[in-house]
Design a protein around this motif. Structure first.
Motif, PDB file in Angstrom:
ATOM      1  N   THR A  17       0.832  -1.213   0.000  1.00 29.58           N
ATOM      2  CA  THR A  17       0.000   0.000   0.000  1.00 29.58           C
ATOM      3  C   THR A  17       0.860   1.254   0.000  1.00 29.58           C
ATOM      4  O   THR A  17       0.595   2.212  -0.741  1.00 29.58           O
ATOM      5  CB  THR A  17      -0.935   0.023   1.224  1.00 29.58           C
ATOM      6  OG1 THR A  17      -1.764  -1.146   1.225  1.00 29.58           O
ATOM      7  CG2 THR A  17      -1.825   1.264   1.201  1.00 29.58           C
ATOM      8  N   GLN A  18       1.914   1.231   0.805  1.00 31.71           N
ATOM      9  CA  GLN A  18       2.781   2.413   0.881  1.00 31.71           C
ATOM     10  C   GLN A  18       3.540   2.638  -0.430  1.00 31.71           C
ATOM     11  O   GLN A  18       3.716   3.782  -0.859  1.00 31.71           O
ATOM     12  CB  GLN A  18       3.784   2.286   2.043  1.00 31.71           C
ATOM     13  CG  GLN A  18       3.158   2.021   3.404  1.00 31.71           C
ATOM     14  CD  GLN A  18       1.904   2.828   3.668  1.00 31.71           C
ATOM     15  OE1 GLN A  18       1.876   4.052   3.513  1.00 31.71           O
ATOM     16  NE2 GLN A  18       0.836   2.139   4.067  1.00 31.71           N
ATOM     17  N   ILE A  19       3.991   1.563  -1.055  1.00 25.32           N
ATOM     18  CA  ILE A  19       4.689   1.711  -2.338  1.00 25.32           C
ATOM     19  C   ILE A  19       3.735   2.271  -3.390  1.00 25.32           C
ATOM     20  O   ILE A  19       4.090   3.177  -4.149  1.00 25.32           O
ATOM     21  CB  ILE A  19       5.281   0.373  -2.813  1.00 25.32           C
ATOM     22  CG1 ILE A  19       6.385  -0.097  -1.859  1.00 25.32           C
ATOM     23  CG2 ILE A  19       5.845   0.512  -4.229  1.00 25.32           C
ATOM     24  CD1 ILE A  19       6.953  -1.464  -2.213  1.00 25.32           C
ATOM     25  N   ALA A  20       2.516   1.718  -3.439  1.00 25.99           N
ATOM     26  CA  ALA A  20       1.531   2.186  -4.414  1.00 25.99           C
ATOM     27  C   ALA A  20       1.230   3.669  -4.214  1.00 25.99           C
ATOM     28  O   ALA A  20       1.046   4.413  -5.192  1.00 25.99           O
ATOM     29  CB  ALA A  20       0.248   1.355  -4.301  1.00 25.99           C
ATOM     30  N   TYR A  21       1.180   4.104  -2.960  1.00 30.64           N
ATOM     31  CA  TYR A  21       0.944   5.521  -2.663  1.00 30.64           C
ATOM     32  C   TYR A  21       2.164   6.355  -3.039  1.00 30.64           C
ATOM     33  O   TYR A  21       2.051   7.413  -3.663  1.00 30.64           O
ATOM     34  CB  TYR A  21       0.620   5.690  -1.183  1.00 30.64           C
ATOM     35  CG  TYR A  21       0.240   7.097  -0.790  1.00 30.64           C
ATOM     36  CD1 TYR A  21      -1.084   7.506  -0.799  1.00 30.64           C
ATOM     37  CD2 TYR A  21       1.209   8.028  -0.411  1.00 30.64           C
ATOM     38  CE1 TYR A  21      -1.442   8.804  -0.442  1.00 30.64           C
ATOM     39  CE2 TYR A  21       0.865   9.323  -0.060  1.00 30.64           C
ATOM     40  CZ  TYR A  21      -0.462   9.703  -0.075  1.00 30.64           C
ATOM     41  OH  TYR A  21      -0.807  10.989   0.271  1.00 30.64           O
ATOM     42  N   PHE A  22       3.338   5.865  -2.675  1.00 29.55           N
ATOM     43  CA  PHE A  22       4.569   6.624  -2.875  1.00 29.55           C
ATOM     44  C   PHE A  22       4.859   6.893  -4.345  1.00 29.55           C
ATOM     45  O   PHE A  22       5.303   7.986  -4.709  1.00 29.55           O
ATOM     46  CB  PHE A  22       5.746   5.875  -2.245  1.00 29.55           C
ATOM     47  CG  PHE A  22       7.065   6.576  -2.397  1.00 29.55           C
ATOM     48  CD1 PHE A  22       7.462   7.536  -1.474  1.00 29.55           C
ATOM     49  CD2 PHE A  22       7.914   6.293  -3.460  1.00 29.55           C
ATOM     50  CE1 PHE A  22       8.669   8.202  -1.621  1.00 29.55           C
ATOM     51  CE2 PHE A  22       9.125   6.944  -3.616  1.00 29.55           C
ATOM     52  CZ  PHE A  22       9.509   7.908  -2.695  1.00 29.55           C
ATOM     53  N   ILE A  23       4.639   5.904  -5.209  1.00 28.36           N
ATOM     54  CA  ILE A  23       4.993   6.096  -6.619  1.00 28.36           C
ATOM     55  C   ILE A  23       4.104   7.141  -7.284  1.00 28.36           C
ATOM     56  O   ILE A  23       4.448   7.680  -8.337  1.00 28.36           O
ATOM     57  CB  ILE A  23       4.936   4.773  -7.412  1.00 28.36           C
ATOM     58  CG1 ILE A  23       3.516   4.199  -7.435  1.00 28.36           C
ATOM     59  CG2 ILE A  23       5.916   3.760  -6.845  1.00 28.36           C
ATOM     60  CD1 ILE A  23       3.382   2.942  -8.280  1.00 28.36           C
ATOM     61  N   GLN A  24       2.968   7.444  -6.674  1.00 29.15           N
ATOM     62  CA  GLN A  24       2.082   8.481  -7.204  1.00 29.15           C
ATOM     63  C   GLN A  24       2.315   9.821  -6.513  1.00 29.15           C
ATOM     64  O   GLN A  24       2.258  10.877  -7.148  1.00 29.15           O
ATOM     65  CB  GLN A  24       0.617   8.066  -7.031  1.00 29.15           C
ATOM     66  CG  GLN A  24       0.245   6.737  -7.649  1.00 29.15           C
ATOM     67  CD  GLN A  24       0.327   6.726  -9.173  1.00 29.15           C
ATOM     68  OE1 GLN A  24       0.362   7.785  -9.812  1.00 29.15           O
ATOM     69  NE2 GLN A  24       0.335   5.536  -9.771  1.00 29.15           N
ATOM     70  N   ALA A  25       2.601   9.780  -5.208  1.00 23.97           N
ATOM     71  CA  ALA A  25       2.685  11.017  -4.421  1.00 23.97           C
ATOM     72  C   ALA A  25       4.112  11.466  -4.149  1.00 23.97           C
ATOM     73  O   ALA A  25       4.338  12.638  -3.824  1.00 23.97           O
ATOM     74  CB  ALA A  25       1.950  10.830  -3.089  1.00 23.97           C
TER      75      ALA A  25
END
Length: 308
Positions: free
Chosen positions: A167-175
């Motif tokens: 979840t954190q990786i998915a968020y990080f690559i966008q934000a």
């Protein structure tokens, strides 16, 4: 596995062998965290479609590869037979060569690695190191001399890497950063992904004990393990209430409660059962709880994004 139970899964033919080999009911553990992290980022950032697709495919491939390593090593250690209960068994029931299963798992890992290079090049190379750790956890879950799945830490490991980290990786690559909301929202998902592993271990408790495993289900015993499963469901839903009451998140998150009947069905499906084949519906309901809860959680954040 219970080596003396009648198989609940008949031999498959054609493409169904390979589809079953991926253990599709577990793939939501990869899909839901990626979807959730992306939806959370969409509130304040433009979504990079190719990065989302690459992250989704890579996560699915790592989960499928982990399942194939599970298939291979369960066979190699003599835990799977033609009479074993479960969705696995491509080797013992369908005649797929062990080397093919192992090679396919590494091929999936290789493809995920290439996708990881693309993701890292377009976000941060630190993600390459994190991705490698995730892949190592997937392999050593059932591989190596001391498989994680044979210890009391299987549920924690799967929940942490598949729920929290993805979840954190998915968020990080966008934000380009990690947010407190992405951390908090990933916690109930992590718990529910761990519940899928716990449900599997409750089903396989007797056979796992015979093979020398020390899973949390074995250490607690069947009754207390079922109580733990129920507690994990309860905590997940209470956490949603806490997010609304104490972190001022949207009341739309309450739509996740629509998945409660599946959670109740999962717990009731284990109570009083001793044969693995009898517990297959409960295992399925546990995985469905994670799927429905995760989708509804993502939808609730999407709705709250649109109405503000």
């Amino acid at each position: 596995m219970n080596l003396h139970a009648q198989s609940a899964v008949p031999p498959e033919k054609g493409w169904r062998i390979w589809w079953r080999l991926t253990r599709p009911h577990t793939l939501t553990a990869a899909f839901v965290p990626v979807l959730l992290g992306t939806v959370l980022a969409a509130k304040h950032y433009s979504i990079h479609g190719l990065l989302f697709a690459a992250m989704l495919i890579a996560s699915l491939l790592i989960q499928a590869a982990t399942n194939m390593f599970n298939e291979y090593f369960d066979f190699a250690r003599g835990l799977d037979t033609k009479h074993s209960v479960g969705i696995g068994g491509a080797i013992v029931r369908n005649g797929v060569k062990p080397g093919t299963v192992l090679g396919l798992g590494f091929a999936f890992f290789g493809t995920a690695l290439l996708l990881g290079v693309y993701i890292s090049a377009n976000s941060s190379w630190w993600l390459a190191a994190i991705g490698l750790v995730c892949m190592a956890a997937g392999y050593f879950y059932t591989g190596g001399p001391y498989p994680i799945a044979y210890t009391p830490f299987g549920e924690i490991t799967s929940g942490f890497f598949m729920g929290f980290v993805i979840t954190q990786i998915a968020y990080f690559i966008q934000a380009g950063k990690i947010d407190s909301i992405s951390v908090l929202a990933s916690i109930p998902i992590s718990i529910l992904i761990g519940s899928i592993m716990l449900a599997n271990n409750i089903r396989d408790l007797d056979g796992d004990r015979e093979s020398g495993r020390k899973t949390i289900a074995i250490l607690l015993g069947r009754k207390k393990a079922i109580q733990l499963l129920a507690a994990m469901f309860i905590v997940s839903y209470l956490f949603i209430l806490a997010l609304i009451l104490f972190f001022s998140l949207s009341p739309w998150l309450l739509i996740t409660f629509a998945s409660i009947p599946k959670a109740v069905r999962a717990v009731k499906g284990f109570i009083g059962k001793t044969e693995p084949v009898q517990m297959m519906p409960a295992m399925k309901a546990t995985a469905q709880t994670n799927t429905i809860f995760g989708f509804l959680l993502a939808i609730s954040f999407l709705i709250s994004n649109l109405i503000k």
